[in-house]
Motif scaffolding. Structure first.
Motif, PDB file in Angstrom:
ATOM      1  N   ALA A  50       0.950  -0.783   0.054  1.00  0.00           N
ATOM      2  CA  ALA A  50       0.231  -0.097   0.047  1.00  0.00           C
ATOM      3  C   ALA A  50       1.597   1.433   0.059  1.00  0.00           C
ATOM      4  CB  ALA A  50      -1.095   0.223   1.473  1.00  0.00           C
ATOM      5  N   LEU A  51       1.684   1.292   0.838  1.00  0.00           N
ATOM      6  CA  LEU A  51       3.015   2.259   0.942  1.00  0.00           C
ATOM      7  C   LEU A  51       3.844   2.796  -0.961  1.00  0.00           C
ATOM      8  CD1 LEU A  51       4.041   4.583   2.577  1.00  0.00           C
ATOM      9  CD2 LEU A  51       6.294   2.848   2.623  1.00  0.00           C
ATOM     10  N   ILE A  71      -3.417   0.890   8.293  1.00  0.00           N
ATOM     11  CA  ILE A  71      -2.494   0.793   7.669  1.00  0.00           C
ATOM     12  C   ILE A  71      -2.836   1.396   6.360  1.00  0.00           C
ATOM     13  CG2 ILE A  71      -0.277   1.334   7.660  1.00  0.00           C
ATOM     14  CD1 ILE A  71       0.164   0.507  10.354  1.00  0.00           C
ATOM     15  N   ALA A  72      -2.274  -0.483   6.189  1.00  0.00           N
ATOM     16  CA  ALA A  72      -2.963  -0.551   4.597  1.00  0.00           C
ATOM     17  C   ALA A  72      -3.875  -0.001   3.177  1.00  0.00           C
ATOM     18  CB  ALA A  72      -2.407  -1.719   4.278  1.00  0.00           C
ATOM     19  N   ALA A  73      -5.294   0.248   4.630  1.00  0.00           N
ATOM     20  CA  ALA A  73      -6.619   0.497   3.916  1.00  0.00           C
ATOM     21  C   ALA A  73      -5.916   2.257   3.865  1.00  0.00           C
ATOM     22  CB  ALA A  73      -7.899   0.188   4.518  1.00  0.00           C
ATOM     23  N   THR A  74      -5.282   2.782   4.807  1.00  0.00           N
ATOM     24  CA  THR A  74      -5.289   4.238   4.775  1.00  0.00           C
ATOM     25  C   THR A  74      -4.371   4.916   3.681  1.00  0.00           C
ATOM     26  OG1 THR A  74      -5.854   3.992   7.541  1.00  0.00           O
ATOM     27  CG2 THR A  74      -4.280   6.095   6.296  1.00  0.00           C
ATOM     28  N   LEU A  75      -3.376   4.034   3.307  1.00  0.00           N
ATOM     29  CA  LEU A  75      -2.565   4.717   2.341  1.00  0.00           C
ATOM     30  C   LEU A  75      -3.180   4.030   0.632  1.00  0.00           C
ATOM     31  CD1 LEU A  75       0.676   3.038   4.102  1.00  0.00           C
ATOM     32  CD2 LEU A  75       0.281   5.093   3.939  1.00  0.00           C
ATOM     33  N   LEU A  76      -4.169   2.787   1.170  1.00  0.00           N
ATOM     34  CA  LEU A  76      -4.639   2.562  -0.201  1.00  0.00           C
ATOM     35  C   LEU A  76      -5.601   4.027  -0.160  1.00  0.00           C
ATOM     36  CD1 LEU A  76      -5.095  -1.198  -0.644  1.00  0.00           C
ATOM     37  CD2 LEU A  76      -3.720   0.491  -1.842  1.00  0.00           C
ATOM     38  N   GLY A  77      -6.217   4.751   0.434  1.00  0.00           N
ATOM     39  CA  GLY A  77      -7.558   5.346   0.141  1.00  0.00           C
ATOM     40  C   GLY A  77      -6.918   6.814  -0.111  1.00  0.00           C
ATOM     41  N   CYS A  78      -5.186   6.912   0.529  1.00  0.00           N
ATOM     42  CA  CYS A  78      -4.420   8.415   0.246  1.00  0.00           C
ATOM     43  C   CYS A  78      -3.984   8.533  -1.341  1.00  0.00           C
ATOM     44  CB  CYS A  78      -3.018   8.426   0.984  1.00  0.00           C
ATOM     45  SG  CYS A  78      -3.811   7.908   2.956  1.00  0.00           S
ATOM     46  N   ALA A  79      -3.474   7.001  -1.934  1.00  0.00           N
ATOM     47  CA  ALA A  79      -3.420   7.160  -3.493  1.00  0.00           C
ATOM     48  C   ALA A  79      -4.387   6.938  -4.189  1.00  0.00           C
ATOM     49  CB  ALA A  79      -2.563   5.079  -3.538  1.00  0.00           C
TER      50      ALA A  79
END
Length: 514
Positions: free
Chosen positions: A149-150, A470-478
């Motif tokens: 995700a990052l 953490i992964a869901a937040t980063l994918l949302g930011c993407a």
């Protein structure tokens, strides 16, 4: 011993004449290594570990650590003067550093790079002293899903590096991702896309691609200019030092880059490349003049240089606090720890406090030494641009060829660099950005492996990327980053269409066929 007492105690140890001498030797060697594309900090440290046999462990580790951040400190020189990044992290410095040098501001650009590195290094060491353990504990929450995700988020920000055409930028990204799949598949052991070349089984060498796209492509530009009579010697204009206006623009970029770099360094495996990229993108997003980036924006040099040097301090968070190397160079340094019979980790602070705090304190002293070493050389190094273009062309070719060949001692790499030189020339002719290709190549392998590892752990369940906060937040930011990029491009096109419509008289629009 708390952090403040530890720093004071460490300064007393690091300030002894022997330790000062070997710290100076380390940072000086690191600066020299950084000027030669292809060696890099990991190889430089590995080459000099045998020299430390029989030395006091504290003295030896201070010297080896000095080589590490010395390499990061001086990596901007060839990037700014010769358009040839010595390592992956210096790619971002090329984008604005070399255009500034071509405008006659080489000395000021080298000075701002040195000052940025110094400030970021001091901030990074201070952060290392006080927040190493808590930050290391947080970084342990990053697994394959979080890393995937990052990297998706990092690649979603590449639109800021794509210039005027998003399509050309995305083409370069996917070419880089395609190159990242070349080599032996780690899961199946099958060779992929090697075209029968044994040398490609170990993946496409990043250094070869960088030298081809930048150095050899720059040589082709110089040859073309010499034949056309448009190539002239660049003169250094104005003061050797940066102006107050440049400092006002660079100052906030330095602090933001230091913050981003330290956080990326504290997460193992990310490295200075990603931190430099994210800091550059952040500055372009926040800048009041984003159109200057890629054409000589001083923030485009200050931010990635600060991020790269703060990243080296962040990489020591995991090494010292948890005994896990955070980068290739710290993995080699960890080997030196083990060679001396010491295991890095939380207990090291209790069993070897003199070594740990002396090593951290030596980084403060080493940063000061690097500033004193580099600033007087600014005027001398900038005079490289006074070399006649035909001679400079030969210098660039010699440095590039030596760096490429020394990596594997194989002439195949020279031919591969020449191929990417042609690719770089074509990219320049069609105005295709080079940086997105490099980041696709750098991050593509980790992206693929993290994706496959996450699916393997979850038995093929794709929702594993959403179950991790953490992964869901980063994918949302993407997703938000991609949507914002598309929206901003659409607004630019609408504004351009309206501007053209305003310039064309109404009667001409009425006469045009529908």
């Amino acid at each position: 011993m708390n952090s403040l007492d530890g720093i004071v105690h460490g300064l007393a140890i690091a300030a002894t004449p022997t330790h000062l001498l070997y710290t100076l030797i380390g940072v000086f060697i690191g600066t020299l290594i950084s000027h030669l594309p292809g060696i890099g900090p990991s190889a430089g440290i590995a080459l000099l570990i045998p020299v430390t046999f029989g030395m006091d462990p504290t003295t030896a580790l201070m010297m080896l650590t000095g080589i590490y951040y010395g390499c990061m400190y001086g990596g901007a020189v060839t990037a700014i003067l010769l358009n040839t990044p010595g390592d992956a992290a210096a790619v971002m410095t090329v984008l604005d550093g070399y255009p500034l040098a071509r405008k006659g501001r080489a000395a000021a650009t080298l000075a701002i790079a040195a000052v940025s590195s110094f400030i970021a290094g001091m901030i990074g060491v201070t952060a290392l002293s006080f927040v190493a353990a808590p930050l290391a504990a947080f970084a342990l929450h990053f697994g394959p899903a979080e890393y995937f995700a990052l990297i998706c988020f990092a690649l979603s920000t590449v639109s800021a590096l794509t210039g005027k055409s998003l399509a050309k930028g995305m083409l370069a990204v996917f070419l880089g991702l395609g190159l990242a799949t070349v080599g032996i598949d780690l899961q199946s052991g099958v060779a992929r896309f090697t075209l029968g070349f044994v040398q490609l089984q170990d993946r496409v060498n990043f250094l070869v691609v960088v030298v081809g796209l930048f150095a050899i492509a720059e040589v082709s530009r110089m040859v073309e200019g010499a034949l056309g009579g448009t190539l002239h010697t660049v003169k250094v204009d104005g003061k050797l030092w940066f102006t107050r206006a440049e400092w006002r623009r660079a100052r906030p970029a330095i602090f933001r880059g230091s913050f981003v770099g330290f956080l990326c360094g504290a997460a193992p495996g990310l490295g200075g490349t990603l931190s430099a990229m994210l800091s550059y993108v952040l500055e372009k997003k926040l800048s009041k003049h984003p159109e200057e980036f890629g054409h000589g924006a001083i923030e485009g040099v200050a931010a990635p240089e600060a991020a790269t040097n703060a990243d080296t301090c962040g990489a020591f968070v995991h090494l010292l606090a948890l005994g896990v190397p955070g980068s290739g160079a710290t993995a080699v340094i960890m080997g030196a720890f083990i060679m001396y019979g010491m295991q890095p980790g939380p207990m090291l602070f209790h069993t070897q406090p003199d070594l740990v705090w002396g090593l951290i304190a030596s980084m403060y002293i080493g940063n000061i030494m690097l500033l004193v070493l580099n600033l007087p050389l600014v005027g001398i190094l900038s005079r490289i641009l006074y070399i006649p273009p035909r001679v400079l062309l030969c210098v660039i070719l010699v440095i590039a060829s030596t760096g490429v060949y020394s990596f594997n001692n194989d002439t195949f790499d020279l031919f591969l660099a020449l191929f990417f030189g042609v690719v770089g020339y074509v990219f320049r002719k069609f105005d295709i950005p080079k940086a997105p290709l490099l980041f696709g190549l750098i991050l593509g392998h980790t992206l693929e492996q993290s994706f496959r590892q996450a699916l393997t752990i979850s038995n093929g369940d794709p929702t594993t990327f959403l179950r991790s906060p953490i992964a869901a937040t980063l994918l949302g930011c993407a997703a938000v980053s991609i949507a914002a990029s598309l929206w901003s491009r659409r607004k630019e096109m609408v504004a351009l269409s309206n501007e053209l419509r305003d310039r064309v008289p109404d009667h001409q629009l009425a006469d045009e066929p529908r």
